[in-house]
Structure formats: C-alpha cells, structure tokens
Write a protein that holds these residues in place. Structure first.
Motif, short mmCIF file in Angstrom:
data_model
loop_
_atom_site.label_atom_id
_atom_site.label_comp_id
_atom_site.label_asym_id
_atom_site.label_seq_id
_atom_site.Cartn_x
_atom_site.Cartn_y
_atom_site.Cartn_z
N ARG A 103 0.85 -1.21 0.00
CA ARG A 103 0.00 0.00 0.00
C ARG A 103 0.87 1.24 0.00
N PHE A 104 0.41 2.26 -0.71
CA PHE A 104 1.00 3.61 -0.58
C PHE A 104 -0.10 4.48 -0.01
N GLY A 105 -0.07 4.75 1.29
CA GLY A 105 -1.18 5.49 1.88
C GLY A 105 -2.46 4.71 1.65
N GLY A 106 -3.44 5.31 0.99
CA GLY A 106 -4.70 4.63 0.74
C GLY A 106 -4.68 3.76 -0.51
N LEU A 107 -3.67 3.97 -1.36
CA LEU A 107 -3.62 3.27 -2.64
C LEU A 107 -3.02 1.86 -2.47
N VAL A 108 -3.72 0.87 -2.95
CA VAL A 108 -3.17 -0.49 -2.92
C VAL A 108 -2.53 -0.76 -4.28
N ALA A 109 -1.22 -0.58 -4.37
CA ALA A 109 -0.54 -0.68 -5.66
C ALA A 109 -0.38 -2.14 -6.07
N VAL A 110 -0.18 -3.02 -5.09
CA VAL A 110 -0.10 -4.46 -5.36
C VAL A 110 -1.03 -5.13 -4.37
N PHE A 124 16.39 -1.37 -14.50
CA PHE A 124 15.40 -0.39 -14.08
C PHE A 124 14.59 0.10 -15.28
N GLN A 125 13.34 0.49 -15.00
CA GLN A 125 12.47 0.96 -16.08
C GLN A 125 13.11 2.14 -16.80
N LEU A 126 13.69 3.08 -16.02
CA LEU A 126 14.48 4.15 -16.62
C LEU A 126 15.94 3.77 -16.40
N GLY A 185 0.38 -5.90 -18.02
CA GLY A 185 -0.79 -5.17 -17.53
C GLY A 185 -0.72 -3.73 -17.97
N PRO A 186 -1.87 -3.04 -17.90
CA PRO A 186 -1.89 -1.65 -18.34
C PRO A 186 -1.02 -0.74 -17.45
N ASN A 187 -0.80 0.50 -17.89
CA ASN A 187 0.02 1.44 -17.13
C ASN A 187 -0.54 1.62 -15.71
N GLY A 188 0.36 1.66 -14.77
CA GLY A 188 -0.04 1.93 -13.39
C GLY A 188 -0.69 0.74 -12.71
N SER A 189 -0.53 -0.47 -13.27
CA SER A 189 -1.21 -1.61 -12.67
C SER A 189 -0.40 -2.24 -11.54
N GLY A 190 0.83 -1.77 -11.34
CA GLY A 190 1.60 -2.26 -10.19
C GLY A 190 2.74 -3.19 -10.56
N LYS A 191 3.12 -3.21 -11.84
CA LYS A 191 4.18 -4.13 -12.27
C LYS A 191 5.54 -3.73 -11.69
N THR A 192 5.88 -2.44 -11.86
CA THR A 192 7.17 -1.99 -11.32
C THR A 192 7.20 -2.14 -9.81
N THR A 193 6.08 -1.85 -9.17
CA THR A 193 6.04 -2.00 -7.72
C THR A 193 6.31 -3.45 -7.33
N THR A 194 5.74 -4.39 -8.08
CA THR A 194 6.01 -5.81 -7.81
C THR A 194 7.50 -6.12 -7.94
N GLU A 221 6.74 -6.16 -19.62
CA GLU A 221 6.83 -5.71 -21.01
C GLU A 221 5.48 -5.24 -21.54
N HIS A 222 5.52 -4.24 -22.42
CA HIS A 222 4.30 -3.81 -23.10
C HIS A 222 4.28 -4.26 -24.54
N VAL A 223 5.46 -4.57 -25.10
CA VAL A 223 5.55 -4.88 -26.52
C VAL A 223 5.04 -6.30 -26.77
N ASP A 248 12.70 -4.79 -16.18
CA ASP A 248 11.54 -3.89 -16.18
C ASP A 248 11.52 -3.08 -17.48
N GLU A 249 10.67 -3.49 -18.40
CA GLU A 249 10.52 -2.82 -19.70
C GLU A 249 11.88 -2.57 -20.34
N TRP A 250 12.64 -3.64 -20.41
CA TRP A 250 13.98 -3.49 -20.96
C TRP A 250 13.93 -3.14 -22.44
N1 LIG Z 1 6.75 5.22 -4.25
C1 LIG Z 1 5.45 5.37 -4.53
N2 LIG Z 1 4.68 6.15 -3.74
C2 LIG Z 1 3.36 6.30 -4.01
N3 LIG Z 1 2.72 5.70 -5.01
C3 LIG Z 1 3.43 4.91 -5.84
C4 LIG Z 1 4.83 4.71 -5.64
N4 LIG Z 1 5.27 3.86 -6.61
C5 LIG Z 1 4.20 3.57 -7.37
N5 LIG Z 1 3.09 4.18 -6.92
C6 LIG Z 1 1.74 4.07 -7.47
O1 LIG Z 1 1.44 2.69 -7.57
C7 LIG Z 1 0.71 2.43 -8.76
C8 LIG Z 1 1.42 1.36 -9.55
O2 LIG Z 1 2.61 1.88 -10.09
P1 LIG Z 1 3.67 1.02 -10.91
O3 LIG Z 1 4.82 1.91 -11.18
O4 LIG Z 1 3.95 -0.23 -10.16
O5 LIG Z 1 2.90 0.70 -12.24
P2 LIG Z 1 3.41 -0.04 -13.55
O6 LIG Z 1 2.51 -1.18 -13.72
O7 LIG Z 1 4.86 -0.30 -13.47
O8 LIG Z 1 3.11 1.05 -14.66
P3 LIG Z 1 3.90 1.39 -16.02
O9 LIG Z 1 3.44 0.42 -17.03
O10 LIG Z 1 3.45 2.77 -16.34
O11 LIG Z 1 5.36 1.31 -15.72
C9 LIG Z 1 0.61 3.75 -9.51
O12 LIG Z 1 -0.68 4.30 -9.25
C10 LIG Z 1 1.67 4.60 -8.89
O13 LIG Z 1 1.31 5.96 -8.91
#
Ligand SMILES: Nc1ncnc2c1ncn2[C@@H]1O[C@H](COP(=O)(O)OP(=O)(O)OP(=O)(O)O)[C@@H](O)[C@H]1O
Ligand SMILES: [Mg+2]
Lengths: 311, 244, 288
Positions: free
Chosen positions: B15-22, B87-89, B39-48, B198-200, B166-168
C-alpha cells in the motif's frame, strides 16, 4: 603500467623526503609558521576527501573531531604516553564519527550537513559548560617539549599515511563500492553493497585522521580552550580548500590547500577583518567557476594538449 | 511443470497510503523459465519488481527464493542471494567507465569476483550483450540501446538465479527491438530464469513461456502466453488503454 | 509559568524565521543557509532606525521587508536559478545550493563586518515590564511575539486562501504537474524565495528589539531554523509552528534551569531525537 606506478611512487617519496628537509633551513621561523598550517590542512582536506569526494556528503564535522583530538591530548598528557594519546585520539574521533555516521548517513545530504554543522558547536557548549561547572577552569595548559619542527614532521608523516591509505582504498573493493554509492545509491544496494557500512567506514577514517591532527596540533596552542579547539571556521576551511583543489583525485585537495592557505595568511596579516569575505568568495568561485576544482581544470587542459598533439 | 520453483510470490500486498498498488498477488517462476508480468500502465508491475528486489518492503505477503524467504531482507541481501534487476528508466553510473559499470554487478553480489578474473568476466559480458564500444570510455558516449545493454550486462554479471527486467525493450526502434528480442531469447536458451515486465506484444509472444497479468494491483489472469492473451478479462483490461 | 510564557514568546519568533526557510526549501527547493544573515541584516536595520532617528524600530519593517524581498528575488534569479538549470539531478542541486548559500552567507557576514565592525549591538527600547498572569515580562518581547504571530497568521492566510498561495502549494507538491496546469513555476519559485527572505529579515528586526547581536551571529539562527523545519517536517507549516514553540520552550527551560550557554546544545539534542525516532518530522506520515 607497473613500471609507471613504481616511478610515480619513487617521485612521491622523493617529494616527501625534500619536504621533510624544510625545518633544517636555518632561521626558518616564518617559513615554519606557514608550513605547519599548510601541512595540517593538507592532512585534513585530503582525509576529508576520502569520504566526501566520492559520496558528495559535505561534512562540517572536522572541527568536532579535531577538538576531540586536541582535548584528548590536553587532558591525558599527565597520565598516558604521547603515542598512546595519539592512538586514543584516533579511536575517539573514529568512534564519534561512527555514532554520527550511523544516525545521519542513512538520511539525505541536507540533514547530514546541518547535523555536522552543529556537532562541533554542540560539543563546544557541552565542554565549556562542564569546565565552568566542574573544573573551574576555562581550558587546560599543554606543556610539552615538542618543537614546531617535530609537529611538522608528524603532520608530514600523517599526510604520507593518508596518501598511502587513499591509494590502497582506491584499488580495493571498498573504494569501488564507495564510488558506486556516490554515483547511484540505489544501484549500489541492488548490486549487493552494504551502503551504510561502507559510508560509515570511510567517515570513521576521516574522523580518526582529523582527531589525530587535533592531538598533534594541541602542543602548539599551549593553552587549549573550547572556542579554539572546536572552531567552526576550521571545518569550512577544510571544505573550501578540498573543493577548490578538486576531490575526485587523491592529490586534488593539495592544489587547493597550498594557494588558499598562503592567500589566507596574507589577508589575515594585512586585512584581518576580511578573511570571512574571502572565504565566502572562494566558495562562490568553486560553485560557479570551477566545480571540478583546480585538478579538474588541469586535467582538462592536459587532455586538450594531448588531443592537439594526437590530431 | 516439473521444473523446480525458483521464485515464489505469496499473497504479496503493498500500500501507498490509501492506494493499494499491489493487491494480494501470488505466482511462481520455475527454473529456466521466462515469465512475463504484463498489464496496463499503473497496474503495479514496477512496484512488484521493487518488492521482489527489495527496493521496497511489502506491506504483507511473502517472497521465497528457493528455500529462503527474502521478503523481509534488505535489497543488498536479496541481490546477494541471487536476484538481479534492470530499471524501467536506465540507471548508468555516469562517472564510471563502461567496463566498470559492468564490473559493479560482479563484485558484491551473488557472484563475487576481483582482479583479472573480474576484468575478463566483464569484458566477456560486454561482448555477450553486443556492446562494441571502447570499454574504458565514459557511459555518456553510449547510445540508448547500448546503455540498456550495459545495464543488462551489469545485472547478468552477478550470475543471478533470477533476472528481473523492467521494460527493458521500451524505447527501442524496430531494428534495435529485433536485436533486443534476440538477445533475451539467447539468454533464455542459455537457461536463465527471467521475470520480465513488457508492453511490446511481439516480444511477449516470442519470449514468454507464461504470463501473469495485473490490473489495478490485482492479478487478473495467469497461464500460457497465448491463452492469457486471448482471455476476455485481459482484453478488457487492455481495452480503452492505448498501449497496444 | 514564567518559563512557559518566555519560551512561547521566543518560540513565536523562531516560528517566523523557520517559516521563511521552510517556504524557500519547500517551494524553491533551495536550502538557504544564508537565511540567518538576512535576519542579522534586518536586526541591523532595526538598530539603525532606532539609534539614528530614535523612532520605533518597527518603522524599519517598512523598508526592510521590500528591500529584503527585492534582494532575495535578485539572488534567486541571478545566482540560484543557474544552479537549478545546470543540475542534472536533485542531489547535485542540493550540494550546489548548500555550497553557494554558504558562500553567500560568508560574503554577507564579511560585508556586514566591514560596515558595522565586529562588536556586539543592542539597544534598549520598551524595556519596561508588563504584567501577564501574575508575572512580569518585558514589553518588547511581548510585542515582538504579537507581531510575529500576526505575520505568521498573514502568511498562513496568504498560502491557504489566495490564488498565489494555491500556486505556491502546487509547486511545492509537484513542480512538473504545476507547470502543466499553466503555473509559471519559475516565477512562483522566485517569489516564494523572495518572500522567505523578507520574512527572515522581518524576524531579525523583531529580534533586535530584545536581543544582543553581532555581525556573525546569523549562523546560529540558521541552525535553529533548520532544526525547526526538519522537526516540523519540510513544508509543513503547522509542524513548523509547533516545533518552533517546542524549541523556544526547551531553550528557555535549559537556559533558566541549567545554563544559558547550553541553548544550542538543547536545540541539537531535540534534533537528534527527532532524527532518530521521527525522521519524517513531528506530524509527517511515514512512507509506509
Ligand atoms: N513510491 C510510490 N509512492 C506512491 N505511489 C506509488 C509509488 N510507486 C508507485 N506508486 C503508485 O502505484 C501504482 C502502480 O505503479 P507502478 O509503477 O507499479 O505501475 P506499472 O505497472 O509499473 O506502470 P507502467 O506500465 O506505467 O510502468 C501507480 O498508481 C503509482 O502511482
Ligand atoms: Mg513500470
């Protein structure tokens, strides 16, 4: 490659040997009055750069370590032998650095600067308070038969030691780790580096050196008191000299120490009120004109000359 | 699948505050397998990925690498037990030479080399990923794809048990993309275990044995790549997004 | 009780100084280590107005505030903006701005030393006692606190109730996003930096009415302000006010019960405790 290193080593040894002959020049009072501070700042600035160079953490704790060292000597002189006191100073300085490092180095750079800026002041106030209330004196006398020349030789020895250590570290895993950390701490962690331990280790090293320098310099004061031993100006001098010279090379800080110390002495002798202004201007020059220091400028010029010759 | 499990993710939540990223994610990665995390953008892949590599601690759940639980370990311990990542970047070490950038991965991690052995190893890897540049030059002289290659070489340098990418392949032009896909295919044939985000689609189809699909933090599908990509829920998650 | 109120009065002024610094760091992203020197300049102005014209030192505020505002605006645009532009990342900007503002701080001290010399300055104005809740306090302190409170309140309203305040908050949270919604980030940053400098200078004028100062005392206030900002949590005005009052209180306690020479030590101990146990500030939420 090996041969080149050997030649370099011999050259450095030669330079140190020549410098060691300095006190033998007759009627050298004024020369030594300049040579001792230069040697002192050379040790402080070079050891400061061992840690702050690669990590970019600006440490203003030098005065704190230095003061701890000076006080160790001043208070222990009647009980312990001189070499033992130097060792104790190193241990105390290193210990203090370990404490400071462990609490602040996991935080961002700003916190570290502020913390170290106040550290010397904190210790100074505590020592002053302790002395006023419990010992009834404002400082302590340091009577030894150590001469100016002996202080100079000790500092020169310390400088050689810093160079040797710095050279060894640069070739070691520790040195490689700290360079990676300075580039990108996240990558460092993900490469398996214990970032906290690495940073603290190098910080301890620079703290220990500053403390030993304080102990070596104490006999020169004759009377050690808090406002002198923990003077914040010392910390700033070390920072600006090191940056002016360039902290990305082991020999860089030297290029800042020598000219800065000479100009400083000139200004202090002729316009005693203007040293602060000079220090401020030096900081601005470093930031705005030579961020890589004199060493960086030199290397650039050398590179250009080589290119011109090559092409 | 009879191959032994290398990486096991169990009920992972962050969780990030109220947001459940994974949100309560579980999946396995077997030896010599290439698994896609999509998964689509912002779905939590990088966080995983960040949770597995220890960049972030999980809010709850467990991650096992072989028979060690790594979900509470600091990033450096996880790296040492055999997880390497890109890293993604792209993250280069700008004041280090190209060769040193690769060496950085092989000194403190899962495999620890030094001296001439390290030197040979790093040079071999640069060749392996196809960087023809002068190894002693600064990284700023590299093209984007070469920087990505150097980063890959750094991750490979520790001889990891699991490689996280991560999106190499993101941001490459079509020719480079083809080369990139071939390179990762080579790594797969070499027997590497890889988890890749990956998105491709072309890359996912040609590289991944299996896929895990995430949407808004939750796992919505898992299975063989073709099956997953034709899954109705997956198509729905991607629809309305212009990723593909 | 006496300690409590004295500490509160002192803390009120600290709050003002810390707000100036917090604005600068939170919005313009510059940790301004020359902030204490602005304060000392303000103090000199108060001193000058009172001794040269024997009018209330508060008159000085009328020119100190606009002058400090303009001066800081210029500093930001001429000296700091180039650093922001050349910085490749946040870390580099941090180091550069620390070194640059240290340099400015020394230059300012040098200039003030040249202008006023190195001796201590103080003047006696409104040094009569006033009775509050059964004890006596000196009027200049009470008045300084009241004025500080008014300025703090004004700043709070400015930031939370006006359009400019909205832009300031937006830039503080995310400069990139703020730029996207047509906020001129550079202008807002410059204005905020200038505002922060003006606030610090005003704080100096207030302080001069009851405190002895000299040209090089600025760094002490810079440290205190930094400690407060970090204790309160960067960019958290409410936290800064609470932290400032706590610091004022702690210092007064230590000064009366132990030794006036230990005030900075007290500030530092507080700081260390915060760093160890709540590095995100008193009210800051942890990232987890
Ligand atoms: N350090 C953080 N603090 C707060 N929120 C975060 C943090 N890292 C990620 N998030 C939020 O968690 C959610 C998932 O982000 P994440 O980067 O894991 O997505 P993603 O699947 O990798 O997206 P993309 O395809 O754009 O790379 C997003 O809503 C993002 O804003
Ligand atoms: Mg991502």
């Amino acid at each position: 490659m090996k041969q080149q290193e050997l030649i370099r080593l011999v050259l450095v040894a030669l330079v140190f040997g020549l410098l060691a002959l300095l006190p033998l020049i007759p009627a050298n009072d004024r020369l030594m009055a300049l040579a001792v501070p230069i040697a002192m700042y050379a040790v402080l600035a070079t050891s400061w750069s061992l840690f702050s160079g690669p990590t970019h953490y600006i440490s203003l704790a030098t005065a704190a370590f230095y003061g701890v060292g000076a006080y160790t000597l001043a208070n222990g002189l009647e009980v312990f032998s001189y070499p033992l006191l130097l060792l104790m100073a190193a241990l105390l300085g290193g210990g203090l650095a370990a404490l400071v490092g462990m609490t602040t180095l996991r935080l961002s750079g700003v916190y570290f600067v502020i913390f170290t800026l106040g550290l010397a002041e904190l210790i100074r106030q505590l020592v002053t308070w302790y002395q006023n209330n419990f010992t009834g004196s404002r400082g302590s006398y340091v009577f030894t038969d150590i001469t100016e020349a002996q202080i100079y030789w000790q500092l020169l020895g310390l400088l050689a030691l810093v160079f040797l250590l710095g050279w060894l570290i640069n070739r070691s895993r520790l040195g490689f780790a700290i360079r990676i950390i300075g580039n990108d701490e996240l990558v460092a962690r993900h490469s398996g580096i214990n970032t906290a331990r690495t940073k603290v280790l190098l910080f301890i090293l620079s703290g220990a050196f500053a403390a030993v320098v304080g102990a070596v310099m104490a006999p020169r004061f004759v009377y050690v008191e808090p406002s002198m031993a923990f003077s914040p100006q010392l910390s700033f001098m070390v920072v600006v000299m090191a940056l002016l010279g360039g902290v990305h090379r082991l020999w860089g800080p030297l290029l800042g120490v020598v000219p800065f110390a000479i100009v400083w002495e000139l200004i202090a002798a002729n316009f005693p009120g203007q040293t602060v202004l000079f220090m401020g201007l030096a900081f601005l020059v470093v930031v705005y004109f030579i961020p890589q220091g004199v060493a960086g400028v030199l290397e650039q010029q050398l590179h250009k000359i080589r290119q011109r010759r090559g092409g | 699948m009879n191959k032994p499990t290398v990486l096991e993710v169990r009920n992972l939540t962050r969780r990030f505050g109220g947001l459940v990223a994974v949100n309560n994610i579980s999946f396995d990665v077997h030896e010599h397998e290439v698994v896609g995390l999509i998964g689509p953008n912002g779905s939590g892949k990088t966080t995983t990925m960040n949770l597995i590599s220890g960049a972030l601690p999980p809010s709850s759940g467990e991650i096992w690498l072989g028979d060690t639980c790594i979900s509470r370990l600091p990033a450096r311990r996880i790296a040492r037990s055999g997880v390497a990542r890109t890293f993604q970047l792209v993250r280069m070490l700008p004041s280090l030479s190209i060769l040193e950038n690769v060496k950085a991965g092989a000194v403190f991690g899962h495999q620890q080399l030094w001296g001439s052995e390290l030197d040979h190893h790093a040079r071999r890897l640069l060749e392996r990923v196809g960087v023809m540049h002068d190894p002693d030059a600064p990284t700023s002289s590299l093209t984007y794809i070469d920087q990505k290659r150097v980063e890959l070489a750094r991750a490979l340098a520790s001889n990891p048990r699991v490689l996280l990418l991560d999106e190499w392949l993101a941001g490459l032009n079509p020719t480079e993309l083809q080369q990139g896909i071939e390179l990762i295919a080579d790594l797969r044939d070499e027997g590497r275990t890889i988890l890749l985000v990956e998105h491709v689609m072309d890359a996912i189809r040609s590289l991944c044995d299996r896929c895990v699909v995430m949407s808004s933090g939750s796992k919505i599908s898992e299975g063989g790549t073709e099956d997953v990509l034709s899954d109705a829920a997956v198509i729905e998650a991607y629809l309305g997004k212009d990723d593909e | 009780m006496v300690i409590l109120l004295t500490g509160l009065f002192l803390g009120g002024i600290y709050a003002l100084i810390a707000m100036g610094l917090s604005l600068q760091y939170g919005v313009a992203r510059i940790m301004n280590l020359a902030s204490g020197e602005m304060l000392v300049a303000g103090a000199f102005a108060g001193f000058w107005v009172y001794t040269a014209f024997s009018v209330s030192p508060y008159v000085a505020l009328f020119f100190v505030v606009p002058l400090a505002f303009a001066f800081n605006w210029l500093i930001y645009n001429w000296l700091l903006l180039p650093l922001v532009r050349r910085a490749k990342n946040r870390g580099q900007l941090e180091v550069d701005s620390i070194l640059a503002t240290f340099g400015m701080s020394f230059v300012l001290v040098g200039v003030m030393l040249m202008a006023f010399g190195g001796s201590y300055f103080s003047y006696s104005w409104l040094a009569r006692p006033i009775e509050l809740l059964g004890s006596n306090y000196s009027q200049n302190r009470v008045l300084a606190f009241a004025v500080a409170a008014v300025i703090c309140g004004g700043l709070y309203l400015l930031i939370n109730r006006t359009r400019l305040g909205l832009s300031i908050r937006a830039v503080a949270v995310d400069p990139r996003a703020a730029g996207l919604v047509a906020i001129d980030v550079k202008k807002v940053a410059a204005l905020t930096f200038a505002l922060g400098g003006a606030v610090a200078a005003a704080g100096g004028t207030l302080l001069s009415t009851f405190l002895t100062f000299d040209a090089s005392i600025g760094v002490v206030f810079t440290i205190k302000a930094l400690v407060i900002v970090i204790m309160g949590g960067v960019g958290d005005i409410r936290g800064a006010i609470v932290a400032a009052l706590a610091l004022g209180l702690a210092e007064t306690l230590v000064a009366t019960l132990l030794d006036p020479g230990l005030t900075l030590a007290a500030a530092y101990l507080l700081f260390i405790l915060i760093l160890l146990f709540r590095p995100q500030g008193l009210f800051g939420r942890s990232a987890l």
